[in-house]
Design an enzyme around this catalytic site. Structure first.
Site, PDB file in Angstrom:
ATOM      1  N   SER A   1      63.819  18.274   9.203  1.00 46.15           N
ATOM      2  CA  SER A   1      62.616  18.569   8.372  1.00 46.15           C
ATOM      3  C   SER A   1      61.894  17.496   8.022  1.00 46.15           C
ATOM      4  O   SER A   1      61.956  16.051   8.305  1.00 46.15           O
ATOM      5  CB  SER A   1      63.471  18.819   6.851  1.00 46.15           C
ATOM      6  OG  SER A   1      63.662  17.627   6.180  1.00 46.15           O
ATOM      7  N   ASP A   2      60.320  17.891   7.723  1.00 47.19           N
ATOM      8  CA  ASP A   2      59.649  16.934   7.229  1.00 47.19           C
ATOM      9  C   ASP A   2      60.245  16.536   6.153  1.00 47.19           C
ATOM     10  O   ASP A   2      60.773  16.937   5.421  1.00 47.19           O
ATOM     11  CB  ASP A   2      58.134  17.820   7.104  1.00 47.19           C
ATOM     12  CG  ASP A   2      57.067  16.811   7.265  1.00 47.19           C
ATOM     13  OD1 ASP A   2      57.225  15.456   7.175  1.00 47.19           O
ATOM     14  OD2 ASP A   2      55.960  17.069   7.383  1.00 47.19           O
ATOM     15  N   TRP A   3      59.573  15.380   5.392  1.00 43.46           N
ATOM     16  CA  TRP A   3      60.286  14.505   4.572  1.00 43.46           C
ATOM     17  C   TRP A   3      59.887  15.388   3.151  1.00 43.46           C
ATOM     18  O   TRP A   3      58.680  15.630   2.793  1.00 43.46           O
ATOM     19  CB  TRP A   3      59.387  13.146   4.314  1.00 43.46           C
ATOM     20  CG  TRP A   3      60.265  12.009   5.125  1.00 43.46           C
ATOM     21  CD1 TRP A   3      60.746  11.189   4.683  1.00 43.46           C
ATOM     22  CD2 TRP A   3      61.024  12.112   6.526  1.00 43.46           C
ATOM     23  NE1 TRP A   3      61.513  10.219   5.331  1.00 43.46           N
ATOM     24  CE2 TRP A   3      61.691  10.730   6.593  1.00 43.46           C
ATOM     25  CE3 TRP A   3      60.911  13.258   7.504  1.00 43.46           C
ATOM     26  CZ2 TRP A   3      62.373  10.650   7.801  1.00 43.46           C
ATOM     27  CZ3 TRP A   3      61.542  12.940   8.769  1.00 43.46           C
ATOM     28  CH2 TRP A   3      62.248  11.543   8.719  1.00 43.46           C
ATOM     29  N   GLY A   4      60.864  15.809   2.557  1.00 46.53           N
ATOM     30  CA  GLY A   4      61.184  16.571   1.503  1.00 46.53           C
ATOM     31  C   GLY A   4      60.807  18.262   1.602  1.00 46.53           C
ATOM     32  O   GLY A   4      60.668  18.815   0.747  1.00 46.53           O
ATOM     33  N   GLY A   5      60.736  18.281   3.029  1.00 45.07           N
ATOM     34  CA  GLY A   5      60.477  19.967   3.370  1.00 45.07           C
ATOM     35  C   GLY A   5      61.334  20.937   3.510  1.00 45.07           C
ATOM     36  O   GLY A   5      61.260  22.059   3.722  1.00 45.07           O
TER      37      GLY A   5
END
Length: 799
Positions: free
Chosen positions: A223-227
């Protein structure tokens, strides 16, 4: 290994341990993996960690950004740059490098366009594949990103990209398909946004059907960071790793879902196995050889030179001969703008400037003047100093560009213009010395209504730490300019089909232009441009002849007709002649870079194949090729294709008439109405919710609409601080991230200190139920804290 892991251990592998590390399982000999940003250089942070490039990182070579290197049209150069980045990553103990970025440039004002290659998916995919091969040649996993349809920075974590399946597959997925099939990346990063109503990291259509089943990808999806939105839905859909450290709340969610039958244990096993395989294939720590920073700096200089684009050269003012007396003007010549802001920011091993290197280039610098303030504030004294510097010089080298606020992660551009203060300097200088050579610094398209005031124009893009030397090599003729634009430079932003709707401010971003992205639009609709896709001048000249084409390949002879050695890019496009489904007038089908001595010729063969003429058939749900006649066109750029040949393609389906709105047949897609777009989608348009109570998936920036006075005050403070940062000339990446971050991401960005129940309490608070929400959030926070301690203990004991 999977059979020996407990349910809890398998679940723990699917979430991060820290901002940059995966979970280790010491009792099984599974070590943590270190992930680091790296689209154009390694950003391994030392000390305090963040995902926005705010805190210090280890020195690494800052290569030109992807937007620059794409102009080389040279996948082999991309592979060499990727190999150098991979070597530095391995030497720094990085296991997964988060790059390259290859989102198609839907709009010229996309905030992260400097990180992406092109408006064309084939060129993007081929260049990205070169990077991936290079990076992975050193035992480091590459992580192409952001998958998929991630086109804007505003509301990037909650925006829903609404796009018809044909456009999605032919434009926004094709680049990823190319890189997966050609380079086999070991990881892929999912994007923040939703795609047709489903978050990318939990989208089974993207992650299972397309990526794994159709393309054969067998690696890990990060995942993208915090995604990450729903860790259970992600695991079922094919999302492997939730980053950064979402804590043990996600681990417990996965375990509970398996025990309750909401998640098949086979899906959990598959995701855990992907992490284990990634760890097993990683290079052993401490085994990488040392790198040669001087050699990498030289490669960065070479890449900058081969990527610079000569856009104008009246009367052959360039190249400059040794001994030419030059006035160097522009703050960018002293303090270069060499990369964009955000997670890709590299701490360079060194940084060259034109002012420092100009004497060594053989030119004679008569004077330097800053000329203007970077933030655009008018300064008459600086302008007057520039005018005086220009007097008496043989040539003025005027370095203009976009400032740091103009291009940044988290912030889309507002326009294509340079600051007026810079243009005032250009006008004033040209009045006293018309021999003005403008050199641009910026990560994308820049409007050039001022072009008549310059004798020559070089667009250097964001050229990396050695960009100054590379640009001087081009200006002095040490290197023949061979960069060709990887994107269209429009006359004005209003000419672009997305001008009235980008970035989308509501819940949905509607891709109403369909297939007509970049040159596909301009060439089909007949809209004039400043500089077309694929354009670039040289100090020599080239001629094309003897085109021979089949459905499988095009062969063309290129001759250097000038008196200097040089490089050219042969571009081959296809156009359907016979009737059939709607499509752009011409589409890039292949390309080849060729280097030639004066008078020399080379015969170049460009493979075509079915990919060049295929389309996604929404009726059959498959790639098809229509039977019919196609025209193969070859030349120097999309608007200069002097050679053509027709080929008959047997196809997989007969050509057919298509019932689509007229705008999609003509390419006139600047103002597509609701009915036409719904017809293209084949379904009603989704509601674009802009009111009502806030939810966990609303961005913090929407707290201005909250019922809670405290939340509205926080939103006003956030807006005020963002405006203050812009006035200072530097984007505040933390604030930009917060503005676009949904409330649910609080739980994903706090190392598990906040769980979904705590977020639910905060949502109640901002919706006006202050006491009830605060109490619920506090109770949930304490429960989660106790549960995290138990989970940590159980993992240590192997429960």
């Amino acid at each position: 290994m999977i059979e020996n892991l407990s349910l809890l251990e398998k679940a723990a592998l699917l979430t991060g341990k820290s901002v940059w590390e995966t979970h280790d399982l010491p009792r099984h000999g599974v070590r943590s993996l270190w992930l680091a940003d790296g689209p154009h250089g390694v950003r391994k942070q030392v000390g305090s960690a963040d995902h926005l490039g705010l805190n210090a990182s280890e020195p690494a070579t800052c290569f030109p950004t992807a937007a620059a290197v794409a102009n080389s049209w040279d996948p082999q150069l991309a592979e060499r740059v990727g190999a150098a980045i991979g070597a530095e990553a391995a030497a720094q103990g990085v296991d997964v490098l988060l790059g390259p970025g290859l989102n198609v440039k839907r709009s010229p004002v996309g905030g992260r366009n400097f990180e992406y290659f092109s408006e064309d998916p084939l060129l993007s995919g081929r260049m990205a594949a070169g990077y991936v091969r290079g990076i992975q040649s050193h035992g480091v996993a590459a992580c192409p990103k952001h998958f998929a349809a991630n086109s804007q920075e505003l509301r990037r974590m909650v925006s829903d990209s609404v796009v018809d399946e044909r456009t999605l597959r032919e434009i926004y997925l094709t680049a990823f398909e190319v890189v997966v099939r050609e380079a086999a990346p070991r990881t892929v990063m999912s994007s923040y946004n939703l795609v047709n109503g489903v978050y990318a990291h939990e989208n089974p259509f993207l992650l299972t059907q397309v990526l794994r089943e159709e393309w054969g990808f067998d690696g890990a999806v990060v995942s993208d960071w915090g995604g990450s939105n729903d860790v259970v839905a992600a695991a079922a859909a094919g999302g492997t790793l939730e980053m950064p450290a979402a804590g043990h709340a996600s681990t417990r969610e996965l375990v509970a879902a398996v025990r309750a039958g909401r998640l098949a244990e086979a899906d959990l096993d598959a995701r855990a196995a992907e992490v284990l395989r990634l760890a097993a294939e990683a290079r052993e720590p401490g085994t990488a050889p040392p790198v040669d920073p001087d050699a990498h700096h030289a490669l960065a200089r070479e890449a900058a030179a081969r990527s610079a684009v000569l856009l104008k050269n009246d009367d052959g003012v360039l190249p400059l001969a040794a001994g030419t007396r030059v006035a160097v003007i522009g703050d960018f010549a002293r303090t270069p703008r060499y990369q964009g802001a955000g997670s890709s920011a590299v701490n360079p091993t060194r940084l060259d400037s034109v002012v420092d290197l100009v004497d060594a280039s053989g030119l004679v610098m008569t004077a330097f003047a800053a000329g203007f303030r970077r933030d655009g504030t008018p300064d008459a004294a600086l302008r007057a100093e520039a005018v005086e510097a220009a007097r008496g010089a043989d040539v003025v080298l005027l370095f203009l560009g976009l400032d740091e606020v103009a291009e940044s992660e988290g912030l889309d551009r507002a326009h294509l213009d340079l600051h007026q203060a810079q243009l005032d300097v250009l006008t004033a200088v040209a009045e006293v010395n018309p021999q003005v050579v403008v050199v641009l610094a910026g990560g994308g398209a820049i409007a050039t209504p001022w072009l008549g005031s310059a004798r020559a124009l070089v667009h250097g893009y964001l050229a990396g730490q050695a960009g100054a030397g590379g640009l001087l090599d081009v200006l002095t003729g040490v290197v023949d300019p061979s960069g060709r634009l990887a994107e269209t430079l429009p006359v004005r932003l209003a000419d672009h089909p997305t001008a009235g709707s980008f970035p989308a401010t509501g819940a949905t971003a509607e891709y109403r232009e369909g297939l007509y992205v970049g040159y596909r639009y301009f060439a089909t609709a007949g809209v004039p441009v400043a500089f077309p896709f694929g354009f670039g001048l040289s100090y020599t000249s080239f001629a094309y002849s003897d085109l021979r084409a089949t459905a499988q390949a095009a062969t063309v002879t290129v001759t250097n007709t000038g008196d200097r050695a040089g490089a050219d890019v042969v571009q081959v496009y296809v156009r359907r002649v016979s009737p059939g489904v709607h499509r752009p007038d011409r589409v890039l089908a292949g390309f080849a870079r060729v280097e030639l001595e004066p008078g020399a010729s080379a015969t170049v063969t460009v493979p075509l194949g079915d990919d060049a003429v295929r389309h996604w058939d929404v009726r059959t749900g498959a790639w098809e090729v229509e039977q019919g006649t196609w025209e193969v066109l070859a030349g120097a750029h999309v608007d200069e294709l002097p050679l053509s040949a027709r080929v008959d393609v047997p196809g997989t389906v007969p050509a057919r008439d298509e019932d689509v709105p007229a705008c999609y047949r003509t390419g006139d897609v600047r103002d597509v109405d609701d009915a036409s777009f719904a017809a293209l989608l084949g379904r009603p348009l989704p509601a674009d919710r802009r009111s009502g109570p806030l939810t966990a998936n609303d961005p913090l920036g929407r707290m201005a609409d909250a019922r809670s006075p405290l939340a509205r005050l926080a939103a006003r403070v956030l807006t005020w601080r963002l405006a203050a940062a812009e006035r200072k000339g530097a984007p505040d990446l933390n604030l930009l991230f917060l503005q676009n971050m949904p409330l649910r991401a609080i739980g994903k960005m706090t190392n598990g200190q906040v769980d979904a129940a705590t977020v639910d309490g905060l949502v109640r608070l901002v919706n006006g139920r202050f006491l009830a929400g605060a109490g619920a959030a506090l109770r949930a926070y304490l429960r989660n804290w106790r549960a995290n301690r138990r989970t940590s203990r159980d993992l240590r004991l192997g429960a």
